[in-house]
Enzyme design. Structure first.
Site, PDB file in Angstrom:
ATOM      1  N   ARG A 228       3.445  75.332  34.016  1.00  0.00           N
ATOM      2  CA  ARG A 228       4.413  74.627  34.907  1.00  0.00           C
ATOM      3  C   ARG A 228       3.388  73.778  35.995  1.00  0.00           C
ATOM      4  O   ARG A 228       2.467  74.190  36.379  1.00  0.00           O
ATOM      5  CB  ARG A 228       5.136  75.509  35.651  1.00  0.00           C
ATOM      6  CG  ARG A 228       6.336  76.135  34.720  1.00  0.00           C
ATOM      7  CD  ARG A 228       7.297  75.154  34.303  1.00  0.00           C
ATOM      8  NE  ARG A 228       8.421  75.736  33.492  1.00  0.00           N
ATOM      9  CZ  ARG A 228       8.338  75.511  32.258  1.00  0.00           C
ATOM     10  NH1 ARG A 228       7.314  75.334  31.532  1.00  0.00           N
ATOM     11  NH2 ARG A 228       9.581  76.060  31.616  1.00  0.00           N
ATOM     12  N   GLU A 257       7.182  65.274  37.692  1.00  0.00           N
ATOM     13  CA  GLU A 257       7.053  64.808  35.955  1.00  0.00           C
ATOM     14  C   GLU A 257       7.867  63.590  36.137  1.00  0.00           C
ATOM     15  O   GLU A 257       8.296  62.777  35.058  1.00  0.00           O
ATOM     16  CB  GLU A 257       7.323  65.824  35.066  1.00  0.00           C
ATOM     17  CG  GLU A 257       6.249  67.015  34.891  1.00  0.00           C
ATOM     18  CD  GLU A 257       6.656  68.145  34.244  1.00  0.00           C
ATOM     19  OE1 GLU A 257       7.772  67.999  33.069  1.00  0.00           O
ATOM     20  OE2 GLU A 257       5.686  68.970  33.797  1.00  0.00           O
ATOM     21  N   HIS A 284       4.501  67.031  28.855  1.00  0.00           N
ATOM     22  CA  HIS A 284       5.237  68.357  28.715  1.00  0.00           C
ATOM     23  C   HIS A 284       5.847  68.324  27.224  1.00  0.00           C
ATOM     24  O   HIS A 284       7.104  68.869  27.046  1.00  0.00           O
ATOM     25  CB  HIS A 284       6.315  68.451  29.675  1.00  0.00           C
ATOM     26  CG  HIS A 284       6.631  69.713  30.039  1.00  0.00           C
ATOM     27  ND1 HIS A 284       7.219  70.039  31.318  1.00  0.00           N
ATOM     28  CD2 HIS A 284       6.647  70.906  29.555  1.00  0.00           C
ATOM     29  CE1 HIS A 284       7.604  71.472  31.319  1.00  0.00           C
ATOM     30  NE2 HIS A 284       7.239  71.771  30.198  1.00  0.00           N
TER      31      HIS A 284
END
Length: 308
Positions: A228, A257, A284
């Site tokens: 994360r 993000e 991701h």
């Protein structure tokens, strides 16, 4: 049993649910207010990444028996509230562990062998062998923090490259296996050439990797974060890259993000990272393969079936 699916899912899930005789409603377009209005009619809720299942939502779900997260992390779910309300929580950590492990190796090999830079140069007509001389994984000591599904799958693959793997997991005992030695965080900081993070985002792990953490390593090291984004303070990574304490970084996740909506400080950090040949970035996608998209559904349905 009635299940609300409030996020985009691989179509294989629908046949799996029907095979179990479970009724479902598929509403990937639902936002928070839609879910709050609809949830009292359902026994189960399936989400992926867009919905935060907090206490307010759980209290509104008068008949809810479980929440299933189609992914590995559970930071989107208020686990304390779910426990108090006796609502079961499932996740699909086993569903994408192989994808994450392979992605970690891919990023690391790309970094060590200058593959991204060399590819750009050759495409532009530059043939520079010496500047792109690589570094071997063989013989490196890798520290893994978090030895669950993703950490152990990554260790298995690293062992095939002749790496010595040290694993630290705060919440497990006696987890040493053929691929990793059970170690302390201090041992990893003293010996690791490479650090790979495979831990959930919690109040304890938020910004675990900061300036102080990085300085505690006895020698320069490479950093991998496929867990994360908010576990790693990116400003500290930039400072580590500038000082030479961090030799390179593989980052599949970022603090923010939404890269079109960065603060000025975040933009400055991001601009440094994206311009550096010592950094490999991906959006991701470590657990985001065609195979894992299907396998996650299998894992979730099996967990619910066993629980029932």
């Amino acid at each position: 049993m009635k299940i609300l699916i409030a996020d985009s899912m691989h179509s294989s899930l629908f046949d799996m649910l029907r095979d179990q005789g479970w009724e479902y409603a598929y509403h990937p377009e639902f936002r928070r207010e839609d879910i709050l209005q609809a949830i009292p009619a359902y026994d189960g809720l399936v989400i992926r990444s867009k919905t935060f299942v907090d206490e307010t939502m759980l209290l509104a779900a008068k008949n809810l028996r479980f929440v299933a997260r189609a992914g590995a992390g559970l930071d989107l779910i208020d686990l304390d509230a779910a426990e108090r309300l006796r609502i079961a929580v499932f996740h699909a950590g086993k569903g994408n562990r192989d994808a994450v492990a392979e992605h970690a190796l891919g990023m690391l090999l790309a970094l060590f062998n200058n593959i991204l830079r060399a590819d750009r140069e050759v495409r532009s007509g530059v043939w520079d062998r010496e500047r792109n001389r690589g570094v071997e994984l063989m013989g490196k000591t890798v520290g893994i923090i978090g030895y669950g599904n993703n950490g152990s799958a990554t260790a298995q693959r690293l062992s095939g490259f002749g790496c010595r793997v040290l694993a630290y997991d705060k919440y497990r005992d006696h987890y040493e296996d053929a691929f990793a030695l059970e170690s302390s965080l201090e041992e990893i900081m003293a010996e690791a050439d490479i650090l790979s993070l495979h831990i959930p985002l919690t109040e304890i792990t938020r910004y675990l990797v900061n300036e102080d953490f990085i300085e505690k390593f006895s020698k320069p090291f490479y950093l991998l974060n496929l867990s994360r984004g908010e576990i790693v303070k990116l400003e500290a990574v930039v400072n580590g890259l500038k000082s030479g304490k961090i030799l390179g970084a593989c980052l599949d996740v970022l603090e923010n993000e939404k890269i079109a909506k960065l603060t000025s400080e975040q933009q400055e950090v991001f601009d440094y990272l994206r311009a550096s040949d010592k950094v490999v970035l991906t959006p991701h996608i470590a657990g985001w393969t065609h195979e894992s998209y299907f396998r996650i559904n299998e894992v979730l349905v099996k967990q619910i079936q066993n629980w029932l």
